[in-house]
Design an enzyme around this catalytic site. Structure first.
Site, PDB file in Angstrom:
ATOM      1  N   ARG A 235      20.645  -8.823  17.018  1.00 38.11           N
ATOM      2  CA  ARG A 235      21.602  -9.711  16.353  1.00 38.11           C
ATOM      3  C   ARG A 235      20.826 -10.620  15.413  1.00 38.11           C
ATOM      4  O   ARG A 235      19.658 -10.958  15.687  1.00 38.11           O
ATOM      5  CB  ARG A 235      22.349 -10.582  17.370  1.00 38.11           C
ATOM      6  CG  ARG A 235      23.398  -9.842  18.170  1.00 38.11           C
ATOM      7  CD  ARG A 235      24.665  -9.571  17.354  1.00 38.11           C
ATOM      8  NE  ARG A 235      25.674  -8.909  18.142  1.00 38.11           N
ATOM      9  CZ  ARG A 235      25.846  -7.585  18.215  1.00 38.11           C
ATOM     10  NH1 ARG A 235      25.061  -6.772  17.537  1.00 38.11           N
ATOM     11  NH2 ARG A 235      26.816  -7.072  18.947  1.00 38.11           N
ATOM     12  N   GLU A 264      26.433 -13.085   8.767  1.00 36.83           N
ATOM     13  CA  GLU A 264      26.948 -11.885   8.094  1.00 36.83           C
ATOM     14  C   GLU A 264      28.326 -12.147   7.509  1.00 36.83           C
ATOM     15  O   GLU A 264      29.122 -12.848   8.128  1.00 36.83           O
ATOM     16  CB  GLU A 264      27.010 -10.731   9.110  1.00 36.83           C
ATOM     17  CG  GLU A 264      25.620 -10.348   9.596  1.00 36.83           C
ATOM     18  CD  GLU A 264      25.646  -9.372  10.760  1.00 36.83           C
ATOM     19  OE1 GLU A 264      26.738  -8.962  11.178  1.00 36.83           O
ATOM     20  OE2 GLU A 264      24.573  -9.045  11.257  1.00 36.83           O
ATOM     21  N   HIS A 282      24.408  -4.303   8.949  1.00 36.78           N
ATOM     22  CA  HIS A 282      24.852  -4.228  10.350  1.00 36.78           C
ATOM     23  C   HIS A 282      25.570  -2.895  10.606  1.00 36.78           C
ATOM     24  O   HIS A 282      26.767  -2.861  10.878  1.00 36.78           O
ATOM     25  CB  HIS A 282      25.771  -5.409  10.714  1.00 36.78           C
ATOM     26  CG  HIS A 282      25.909  -5.571  12.212  1.00 36.78           C
ATOM     27  ND1 HIS A 282      26.207  -6.760  12.805  1.00 36.78           N
ATOM     28  CD2 HIS A 282      25.788  -4.671  13.236  1.00 36.78           C
ATOM     29  CE1 HIS A 282      26.269  -6.613  14.128  1.00 36.78           C
ATOM     30  NE2 HIS A 282      26.024  -5.337  14.403  1.00 36.78           N
TER      31      HIS A 282
HETATM   32  P1  NAP Z   1      21.390  -3.730  27.482  1.00 42.92           P
HETATM   33  O1  NAP Z   1      21.189  -2.372  28.051  1.00 42.92           O
HETATM   34  O2  NAP Z   1      22.182  -4.715  28.262  1.00 42.92           O
HETATM   35  O3  NAP Z   1      19.937  -4.335  27.175  1.00 42.92           O
HETATM   36  C1  NAP Z   1      19.754  -5.671  26.879  1.00 42.92           C
HETATM   37  C2  NAP Z   1      18.272  -5.994  26.999  1.00 42.92           C
HETATM   38  O4  NAP Z   1      18.091  -7.367  26.618  1.00 42.92           O
HETATM   39  C3  NAP Z   1      17.711  -5.843  28.418  1.00 42.92           C
HETATM   40  O5  NAP Z   1      16.494  -5.153  28.380  1.00 42.92           O
HETATM   41  C4  NAP Z   1      17.471  -7.279  28.853  1.00 42.92           C
HETATM   42  O6  NAP Z   1      16.363  -7.459  29.697  1.00 42.92           O
HETATM   43  C5  NAP Z   1      17.168  -7.933  27.507  1.00 42.92           C
HETATM   44  N1  NAP Z   1      17.316  -9.379  27.619  1.00 42.92           N
HETATM   45  C6  NAP Z   1      18.411 -10.093  27.971  1.00 42.92           C
HETATM   46  N2  NAP Z   1      18.110 -11.406  28.034  1.00 42.92           N
HETATM   47  C7  NAP Z   1      16.802 -11.506  27.727  1.00 42.92           C
HETATM   48  C8  NAP Z   1      15.895 -12.595  27.647  1.00 42.92           C
HETATM   49  N3  NAP Z   1      16.285 -13.854  27.906  1.00 42.92           N
HETATM   50  N4  NAP Z   1      14.612 -12.333  27.286  1.00 42.92           N
HETATM   51  C9  NAP Z   1      14.198 -11.071  27.055  1.00 42.92           C
HETATM   52  N5  NAP Z   1      15.015 -10.002  27.118  1.00 42.92           N
HETATM   53  C10 NAP Z   1      16.283 -10.214  27.457  1.00 42.92           C
HETATM   54  O7  NAP Z   1      22.093  -3.661  26.069  1.00 42.92           O
HETATM   55  P2  NAP Z   1      21.974  -2.500  24.953  1.00 42.92           P
HETATM   56  O8  NAP Z   1      23.108  -1.572  25.093  1.00 42.92           O
HETATM   57  O9  NAP Z   1      20.596  -1.978  24.943  1.00 42.92           O
HETATM   58  O10 NAP Z   1      22.243  -3.393  23.637  1.00 42.92           O
HETATM   59  C11 NAP Z   1      21.328  -4.402  23.284  1.00 42.92           C
HETATM   60  C12 NAP Z   1      21.830  -5.225  22.118  1.00 42.92           C
HETATM   61  O11 NAP Z   1      21.758  -4.470  20.920  1.00 42.92           O
HETATM   62  C13 NAP Z   1      23.305  -5.644  22.175  1.00 42.92           C
HETATM   63  O12 NAP Z   1      23.499  -6.779  23.013  1.00 42.92           O
HETATM   64  C14 NAP Z   1      23.621  -5.934  20.731  1.00 42.92           C
HETATM   65  O13 NAP Z   1      23.377  -7.289  20.437  1.00 42.92           O
HETATM   66  C15 NAP Z   1      22.626  -5.068  19.971  1.00 42.92           C
HETATM   67  N6  NAP Z   1      23.328  -4.000  19.228  1.00 42.92           N
HETATM   68  C16 NAP Z   1      23.226  -3.955  17.881  1.00 42.92           C
HETATM   69  C17 NAP Z   1      23.874  -2.959  17.169  1.00 42.92           C
HETATM   70  C18 NAP Z   1      23.762  -2.868  15.680  1.00 42.92           C
HETATM   71  O14 NAP Z   1      24.662  -2.333  15.042  1.00 42.92           O
HETATM   72  N7  NAP Z   1      22.699  -3.339  15.092  1.00 42.92           N
HETATM   73  C19 NAP Z   1      24.677  -2.034  17.833  1.00 42.92           C
HETATM   74  C20 NAP Z   1      24.748  -2.094  19.213  1.00 42.92           C
HETATM   75  C21 NAP Z   1      24.077  -3.088  19.914  1.00 42.92           C
HETATM   76  P3  NAP Z   1      16.401  -7.070  31.274  1.00 42.92           P
HETATM   77  O15 NAP Z   1      16.465  -5.574  31.281  1.00 42.92           O
HETATM   78  O16 NAP Z   1      15.123  -7.556  31.815  1.00 42.92           O
HETATM   79  O17 NAP Z   1      17.620  -7.707  31.830  1.00 42.92           O
END
Ligand code: NAP
Length: 316
Positions: A235, A264, A282
């Site tokens: 993000r 954005e 995005h």
């Molecule tokens: P996910 O499986 O829930 O993974 C989130 C990761 O963030 C986990 O590894 C978690 O660590 C880590 N995290 C959370 N809080 C943290 C902190 N305080 N310090 C360090 N790491 C932390 O989610 P996902 O499906 O991979 O998606 C991740 C993110 O990608 C979404 O939340 C979204 O913002 C972004 N995204 C962007 C797009 C785009 O179009 N660019 C599309 C989809 C998603 P732990 O494993 O240790 O809990």
């Protein structure tokens, strides 16, 4: 039985909108001017049971407060940062998102951006199109991606998919997450500075929370350094954007490839003139295939909710 009233906050996907329209009593929030939206919500509060939003507009406290009959918030995204989860929990409102189905696309884009910025693919394309190849000769030498040390912030679903792809390019992988993952051999760093000091391509893939806002700050960028590359597919708020612009302009950071921005669709104009930057609007999950799968997941969650069956991808 009363037809479910669904509030769609922004136009996000035509197929989803048509399906919602054919199945439910659909309210399109964006058709009302911003200054009258609260009145619109109050006027239809008795009929709105579900809210569908995306990465731009989902459910803030004001919207939730205006909808006393709201039962479910279903976001067309995996990120939950635009939902007041605390309020939803308090009110017993169910929440769903669209995990997994978008993981491959976002990971593909992360690797694509890393290669694009190192190999200067968009810049080289422009070089050919404007006639410079013919007029000035070959394009400048670029930088290799294969074999570079890659650091990932957030080894969740997307972070892990990025890691697997980068491994196939012979990159060494390290990461920072809240917790160490016992089932990988990737090197874990309990703080981002150590990760930045030990990689050359730093990829942001964590969720946005108050703790991860500006997780990439000036110090992290300076540690990554003039040969370092920052890729953000998380993000916009993960990165201190004014500091990013300064670091790139002053050459303290080597390059950046960015899919997400703090405000954005506004992008700092200073970035437009920089040759060491690749920008994407995005678009991490924006493929026809994935958006259809995300839309189907939103529809299946609403269907499950209205027929009192277990939700497919519950957050709350
Ligand atoms: P996910 O499986 O829930 O993974 C989130 C990761 O963030 C986990 O590894 C978690 O660590 C880590 N995290 C959370 N809080 C943290 C902190 N305080 N310090 C360090 N790491 C932390 O989610 P996902 O499906 O991979 O998606 C991740 C993110 O990608 C979404 O939340 C979204 O913002 C972004 N995204 C962007 C797009 C785009 O179009 N660019 C599309 C989809 C998603 P732990 O494993 O240790 O809990």
């Amino acid at each position: 039985m009363e037809t479910l009233g669904v509030l769609l906050t922004v136009p996000m996907n035509q197929y989803l909108e048509e399906e919602l329209d054919s199945r439910y009593n659909l309210f399109r929030l964006w058709e009302t001017p911003p200054e009258s939206r609260l009145d619109f919500l109050r006027a239809h509060a008795g009929s709105i049971h579900a809210l569908v939003g995306d990465t731009n507009v989902v459910a803030d406290a004001e919207t939730i407060d205006a909808l006393p009959r709201l039962e479910i918030v279903s976001t067309f995204s995996v990120g939950l940062d635009k939902i007041d989860l605390h309020k939803c929990r308090e009110r017993g409102i169910r929440v769903t998102n669209t995990p997994d189905v978008l993981t491959d696309d976002v990971a593909d884009l992360a690797i694509g951006l890393a290669i694009a910025v190192l190999r200067r693919i968009p810049q080289a394309d422009r070089y050919v199109r404007c006639g410079s190849w013919k007029a000035k000769g070959n394009y400048q030498l670029t930088t290799k991606f294969s074999g570079k040390p890659v650091g990932i912030i957030g080894l969740g679903r997307i972070g892990m998919a990025v890691a697997k792809r980068a491994e196939a390019f012979g990159c060494s992988i390290s990461y920072h997450s809240r917790s160490e993952k016992p089932d990988t051999n990737y090197k874990y760093y309990s703080n981002v500075l150590d990760l930045a000091a030990n990689c050359q391509v730093l990829i942001v893939a964590c969720s946005l929370t108050p703790e991860t806002r500006h997780i990439v700050n000036r110090e992290v960028m300076d540690t990554l350094g003039p040969k370092g590359v920052l890729v953000n597919i998380g993000r916009g708020q993960h990165v201190d954007e004014p500091e990013l612009v300064k670091a790139l302009v002053e050459g303290r950071l080597g390059a950046a490839a960015i899919d997400v921005f703090e405000q954005e669709p506004l992008v700092p104009e200073e970035l437009f003139g920089l040759d060491n930057v690749v920008i994407s609007p995005h678009a991490g999950s924006d493929t026809l295939e994935t958006c259809k799968a995300m839309a189907d997941l939103v529809l299946q969650n609403l269907e499950a909710h209205s027929s009192s069956k277990p939700l497919l991808t519950p957050v709350l």
